[in-house]
Design a protein around this motif. Structure first.
Motif, PDB file in Angstrom:
ATOM      1  N   THR A  77      51.194  43.067  42.622  1.00 51.01           N
ATOM      2  CA  THR A  77      52.041  43.455  41.498  1.00 51.01           C
ATOM      3  C   THR A  77      52.902  42.285  41.021  1.00 51.01           C
ATOM      4  O   THR A  77      53.556  42.385  39.997  1.00 51.01           O
ATOM      5  N   LYS A  78      52.901  41.185  41.748  1.00 49.41           N
ATOM      6  CA  LYS A  78      53.716  40.021  41.401  1.00 49.41           C
ATOM      7  C   LYS A  78      52.885  39.037  40.583  1.00 49.41           C
ATOM      8  O   LYS A  78      51.709  38.825  40.862  1.00 49.41           O
ATOM      9  N   PHE A  79      53.511  38.447  39.584  1.00 49.93           N
ATOM     10  CA  PHE A  79      52.826  37.453  38.769  1.00 49.93           C
ATOM     11  C   PHE A  79      52.595  36.213  39.624  1.00 49.93           C
ATOM     12  O   PHE A  79      53.478  35.789  40.368  1.00 49.93           O
ATOM     13  N   PRO A  80      51.411  35.610  39.561  1.00 50.69           N
ATOM     14  CA  PRO A  80      51.121  34.469  40.434  1.00 50.69           C
ATOM     15  C   PRO A  80      51.937  33.229  40.074  1.00 50.69           C
ATOM     16  O   PRO A  80      52.311  33.032  38.918  1.00 50.69           O
ATOM     17  N   ASP A  81      52.207  32.425  41.095  1.00 49.12           N
ATOM     18  CA  ASP A  81      52.887  31.148  40.887  1.00 49.12           C
ATOM     19  C   ASP A  81      51.824  30.074  40.714  1.00 49.12           C
ATOM     20  O   ASP A  81      50.927  29.944  41.550  1.00 49.12           O
ATOM     21  N   PHE A  82      51.944  29.327  39.656  1.00 51.85           N
ATOM     22  CA  PHE A  82      51.007  28.243  39.408  1.00 51.85           C
ATOM     23  C   PHE A  82      51.673  26.927  39.790  1.00 51.85           C
ATOM     24  O   PHE A  82      52.819  26.685  39.432  1.00 51.85           O
ATOM     25  N   LYS A  83      50.937  26.108  40.516  1.00 52.79           N
ATOM     26  CA  LYS A  83      51.446  24.789  40.885  1.00 52.79           C
ATOM     27  C   LYS A  83      50.419  23.762  40.455  1.00 52.79           C
ATOM     28  O   LYS A  83      49.268  23.802  40.884  1.00 52.79           O
ATOM     29  N   PHE A  84      50.859  22.877  39.599  1.00 52.71           N
ATOM     30  CA  PHE A  84      49.988  21.821  39.120  1.00 52.71           C
ATOM     31  C   PHE A  84      50.449  20.507  39.732  1.00 52.71           C
ATOM     32  O   PHE A  84      51.559  20.049  39.463  1.00 52.71           O
ATOM     33  N   PRO A  85      49.605  19.917  40.576  1.00 53.21           N
ATOM     34  CA  PRO A  85      50.023  18.654  41.199  1.00 53.21           C
ATOM     35  C   PRO A  85      50.091  17.538  40.156  1.00 53.21           C
ATOM     36  O   PRO A  85      49.362  17.546  39.163  1.00 53.21           O
ATOM     37  N   GLU A  86      50.979  16.611  40.407  1.00 54.56           N
ATOM     38  CA  GLU A  86      51.123  15.471  39.516  1.00 54.56           C
ATOM     39  C   GLU A  86      49.918  14.560  39.685  1.00 54.56           C
ATOM     40  O   GLU A  86      49.582  14.146  40.789  1.00 54.56           O
TER      41      GLU A  86
END
Length: 105
Positions: free
Chosen positions: A86-95
């Motif tokens: 039910t939680k919106f996903p966390d997106f992590k974009f590496p530098e």
């Protein structure tokens, strides 16, 4: 000519201001209509009951249906069972390190 356009602009502004006040005034004042007051009371009651992001007055059938749908979504999208669907996903974009372009002189 200029005075006529100014006068027509003032008339339009007066009409628009009257319309805006006519629309906003009932919302700013206390409800004078008993039906309106009942509606506001129900909205406030719903707001109190819905705190915490849970369903308001769910029946066991609705809770069971919600649980089944969450399990179906978790299975469809490959959840490991620990992920809150039910939680919106966390997106992590590496530098990304970009190599500078050097000019050969």
């Amino acid at each position: 000519m200029l005075s006529q356009s100014i006068l027509s602009g003032v008339r339009v502004l007066r009409i628009e201001a009257r319309r805006s006040i006519g629309i906003v005034a009932p919302a700013l004042s206390k409800a004078s209509d008993p039906i309106q007051q009942l509606f506001l009371d129900k909205v406030r009651e719903y707001k109190q009951k819905s705190s915490g992001g849970k369903l308001v007055d769910p029946s066991p059938e609705i809770e069971r249906e919600m649980k089944n749908e969450l399990e179906r979504v978790a299975k469809q999208f490959g959840s490991d069972g620990k992920t809150d669907m039910t939680k919106f996903p966390d997106f992590k974009f590496p530098e990304v390190k970009v190599d500078p372009i050097t000019s050969a002189n």
